[in-house]
Design an enzyme around this catalytic site. Structure first.
Site, PDB file in Angstrom:
ATOM      1  N   HIS A   1       0.834  -1.212   0.000  1.00 31.50           N
ATOM      2  CA  HIS A   1       0.000   0.000   0.000  1.00 31.50           C
ATOM      3  C   HIS A   1       0.867   1.260   0.000  1.00 31.50           C
ATOM      4  O   HIS A   1       0.710   2.140  -0.857  1.00 31.50           O
ATOM      5  CB  HIS A   1      -0.908  -0.016   1.241  1.00 31.50           C
ATOM      6  CG  HIS A   1      -1.778   1.195   1.386  1.00 31.50           C
ATOM      7  ND1 HIS A   1      -3.118   1.189   1.080  1.00 31.50           N
ATOM      8  CD2 HIS A   1      -1.506   2.459   1.810  1.00 31.50           C
ATOM      9  CE1 HIS A   1      -3.630   2.382   1.299  1.00 31.50           C
ATOM     10  NE2 HIS A   1      -2.665   3.173   1.748  1.00 31.50           N
ATOM     11  N   GLU A   2       1.767   1.347   0.970  1.00 33.99           N
ATOM     12  CA  GLU A   2       2.608   2.551   1.062  1.00 33.99           C
ATOM     13  C   GLU A   2       3.533   2.666  -0.147  1.00 33.99           C
ATOM     14  O   GLU A   2       3.837   3.769  -0.601  1.00 33.99           O
ATOM     15  CB  GLU A   2       3.410   2.542   2.369  1.00 33.99           C
ATOM     16  CG  GLU A   2       2.565   2.569   3.630  1.00 33.99           C
ATOM     17  CD  GLU A   2       1.553   3.700   3.677  1.00 33.99           C
ATOM     18  OE1 GLU A   2       1.785   4.756   3.036  1.00 33.99           O
ATOM     19  OE2 GLU A   2       0.510   3.529   4.331  1.00 33.99           O
TER      20      GLU A   2
ATOM     21  N   HIS B   1       1.754   4.410  -2.923  1.00 30.21           N
ATOM     22  CA  HIS B   1       1.888   5.864  -2.775  1.00 30.21           C
ATOM     23  C   HIS B   1       3.266   6.328  -3.263  1.00 30.21           C
ATOM     24  O   HIS B   1       3.392   7.354  -3.938  1.00 30.21           O
ATOM     25  CB  HIS B   1       1.745   6.258  -1.302  1.00 30.21           C
ATOM     26  CG  HIS B   1       0.345   6.306  -0.795  1.00 30.21           C
ATOM     27  ND1 HIS B   1      -0.669   6.975  -1.435  1.00 30.21           N
ATOM     28  CD2 HIS B   1      -0.207   5.785   0.333  1.00 30.21           C
ATOM     29  CE1 HIS B   1      -1.785   6.864  -0.733  1.00 30.21           C
ATOM     30  NE2 HIS B   1      -1.532   6.136   0.342  1.00 30.21           N
TER      31      HIS B   1
ATOM     32  N   HIS C   1       3.542   6.637  -6.901  1.00 30.79           N
ATOM     33  CA  HIS C   1       2.856   7.857  -7.349  1.00 30.79           C
ATOM     34  C   HIS C   1       3.810   9.054  -7.276  1.00 30.79           C
ATOM     35  O   HIS C   1       3.825   9.918  -8.162  1.00 30.79           O
ATOM     36  CB  HIS C   1       1.632   8.089  -6.451  1.00 30.79           C
ATOM     37  CG  HIS C   1       0.538   8.882  -7.077  1.00 30.79           C
ATOM     38  ND1 HIS C   1      -0.646   9.158  -6.433  1.00 30.79           N
ATOM     39  CD2 HIS C   1       0.422   9.478  -8.291  1.00 30.79           C
ATOM     40  CE1 HIS C   1      -1.432   9.864  -7.228  1.00 30.79           C
ATOM     41  NE2 HIS C   1      -0.800  10.078  -8.348  1.00 30.79           N
TER      42      HIS C   1
END
Length: 678
Positions: free
Chosen positions: A468-469, A472, A475
């Site tokens: 998940h992190e 990010h 991104h």
């Protein structure tokens, strides 16, 4: 020499952490505020007719050195803080808030911005330039540029007070977390705990000068295993109440009055700017657009989720009664009995899986995933300075060997680090006449540390947290914008979770797990039957988890979607709101709001719903990947181009439809969660 004031060839040179001392922060920030003020003055006093370049772009590129220094400081205040840094934060936060307000309430500057906004032929601008123009103009208007002087002064006062209250809220929660210890002297109290948790509790006791005992804390790697495995029901109850009552005890670390002040000041601020509530103000700049649309969205999912949640709780309650004669299932029982039930139903639990998820191998797996999807390579660079010995720093390059980013990874809990997991950046990506300045991206987690006998072994939930992190982080790393304020994760809050949540899906796929899930002792690949069990159990207790997330989103909207100035009791207000979504008896003398850092310390006020909103996007997006293959180069290239690299350069609805070819389908989430059968 103050390292924060050194001029480097690039704005994005990695910080010289070991050279930076606490005494450097305040003088550097004060000096760089003055430098940034001079840059603003140059824009305001420019005698040329205001245009996009000399006003909008000039404003965008101002204050870069201040951004870097304050970014270093506030990232350290989250990841490696101490009393001195917290004291400095209380001093510099008002200075930075005042400086920000000086810009946004500068009538002469706004006059120039407005002249460009109202007079320019927008057909001469690129899509990204149009977005920057609108964002700049609305940034002024949404921060009081159209107010009279008296109301501007009122706004400044509110913003300074809110900045201080937010800091105080976070300090109280961190101090409460660090203050609590469950000290165990009887080995029988450890019954049920896996060996790694017992070893960790003994090491924590040693660190706290309680050798020969065991200490359980409120840090997640200590708290979660105890709540999941500890047989002693009374101790689970004690720990559960301690965790859920943080900053809700009426003592020096209590946050009840702070919560009320923050909520009322946000409402007052929104009214001052012409908005009905803080939620109306926030959601104007979100995909969801309005509180009514958010609540409609949450209620739509609740229709499918509540029945599932009740079934989940009934199933666990029946199991607890059958197993141990438990007449009333309580909150401190749910994780314990649901984990046992999961193991019985699927013959799988965290202890079965953890040996296959050694941290270093999972990190390598996430790197391989990024390579297969986006052509990225990661190489540790020990020569890059870091803020703590446990941090690892990597050079990130593309398929042509060109620099993409610098990546910092910080995985273990410590006293100076706040709880949870997050991605941040020390410098965002942007382009100017000197070239493409690549970003400095960091992820910070709180995973189980290696012990004397075993490496760091992750629960499956921690594996998905890492993915998940890292989503990010991708991104941020793959950003390809001209303007930093539109780069990487600088997108609408209800869009920002798409890259992170979509990457979690790879954790359930054999093709991905085969890359890294290998037994830490034998090197054996995770057996196919275990992968099938992971997939089969993916929706275990999904109804309960859905209602839990919805309850947080509804609590957030209740605090921020109405006038709450007459709220006398934070506890009663929360109980009233949560009663409609509760599927377990409430815990006595506890409160979520007083430690709800996402909405009272972080940036998720009136935005917590966005996790569920982004789940719809990620479920829909992953259906597209699954249709064509999870490592399909064409789909990955489209996702990179239209989502990861595009950042906030265009409206997220436009970008998503360009990637997906259609509007996101809410039913994709319900299908994945097993709450809807087509």
């Amino acid at each position: 020499m103050n390292p924060l004031l050194e001029k480097n060839s690039s704005f994005n040179t990695p910080p010289a952490f070991t050279a930076i001392k606490n005494e450097h922060f305040k003088p550097a920030i004060e000096q760089l505020i003055e430098e940034a003020k001079n840059e603003i003055t140059a824009i305001v006093t420019n005698a040329e007719k205001p245009d996009f370049n000399n006003t909008i772009e000039a404003l965008e590129f101002s204050g870069k050195r201040l951004d870097r220094a304050s970014g270093v400081f506030f990232n350290l205040n989250s990841a490696e803080t101490n009393d001195e840094i917290q004291a400095i934060a209380r001093e510099v936060s008002p200075l930075l808030t005042e400086f920000s307000n000086d810009i946004l309430l500068n009538a002469d500057l706004f006059k120039k911005v407005k002249e460009v906004h109202d007079g320019i032929d927008k057909n001469t601008l690129s899509a990204e330039q149009k977005t920057l123009l609108e964002k700049t103009y609305k940034g002024f208007v949404r921060n009081g540029a159209l107010l009279n002087d008296e109301k501007k002064a009122q706004l400044r006062k509110i913003d300074v007070e809110l900045a201080q209250l937010s800091l105080e809220f976070g300090e109280h929660v961190l101090a409460e977390t660090n203050r609590y210890e469950l000290v165990l002297e009887n080995e029988a109290d450890l019954a049920g705990l896996p060996s790694y948790a017992i070893e960790q509790a003994a090491e924590t006791a040693e660190q706290k000068e309680k050798a020969g005992k065991w200490v359980i804390t409120l840090d997640y790697p200590s708290y979660v295993p105890f709540m999941t495995y500890a047989k002693n029901r009374e101790l689970r109850k004690e720990l559960s109440i301690a965790f859920a009552s943080k900053s809700f005890k009426g003592d020096d670390l209590d946050n009840q009055e702070i919560v009320k002040k923050i909520v009322n000041l946000r409402h007052e601020r929104a009214n001052l700017l012409g908005y009905k509530t803080h939620a109306h103000f926030v959601l104007e700049e979100r995909m969801a657009q309005s509180p009514e649309k958010v609540m409609g969205f949450l209620k739509e999912i609740e229709k499918y989720g509540k029945g599932g949640a009740k079934k989940d709780v009934e199933e666990v309650a029946a199991y607890a009664k059958k197993l141990d004669g438990i007449e009333q299932l309580e909150r401190w029982d749910f994780a314990y009995y649901s984990e046992k039930l999961k193991k019985e139903k699927y013959t799988i639990d965290d202890e079965t899986l953890k040996p296959y998820f050694q941290l270093e191998k999972v990190v390598d797996g996430v790197f391989q995933t990024a390579n297969k999807l986006f052509g990225l390579s990661f190489k540790e660079n020990p020569s890059i300075d870091k803020y703590h010995p446990e941090v690892t720093v990597y050079d990130v390059t593309d398929e042509h060997g060109q620099p993409v980013a610098t990546f910092y990874a910080d995985f273990f809990p410590r006293a100076g680090k706040r709880a949870g997991a997050w991605m941040t950046s020390y410098a965002g990506q942007f382009k100017d006449d000197k070239g493409d300045h690549r970003p400095l991206v960091s992820i910070v987690c709180n995973f189980t540390k290696p012990s004397k006998s075993t490496p760091s072994l992750l629960t499956f939930n921690e594996v998905t947290t890492l993915f998940h992190e890292f989503g990010h982080a991708l991104h941020g790393m793959l950003a390809d914008s001209t303007y930093e304020s539109l780069s990487g994760t600088s997108v609408y809050w209800d869009f920002v979770e798409l890259p992170s949540q979509v990457l979690e899906n790879w954790c359930y796929e054999k093709e991905c797990l085969d890359l890294f899930a290998k037994h830490y002792e034998t090197g054996e690949a995770i057996p196919a039957e275990l992968i099938e069990k992971i997939k089969a159990s993916a929706n275990f207790m999904e109804g309960y988890q859905t209602m839990r997330q919805l309850s947080f989103g509804m609590l957030d909207m209740a605090w921020h979607g109405q006038d709450n100035q007459n709220v006398a009791s934070v506890g009663k207000f929360e109980d009233d709101i949560m009663s409609s979504t509760n599927v377990l008896p409430p815990l006595p003398n506890t409160n979520m709001s007083c430690s709800f850092s996402h909405i009272f310390q972080g940036g998720y006020s009136a935005g917590y719903y966005s996790y569920k909103w982004a789940e719809v996007l990620d479920a829909d997006a992953f259906e597209h990947f699954k249709t064509h293959g999870i490592f399909n180069k064409e789909v990955a290239a489209s996702f990179k181009k239209n989502v990861l690299s595009a950042g906030g350069t265009e409206h997220p609805s436009v970008l998503y439809k360009r990637f997906r070819g259609q509007e996101p389908d809410v039913k994709a989430l319900l299908r994945r969660a097993g709450l809807l059968k087509d």
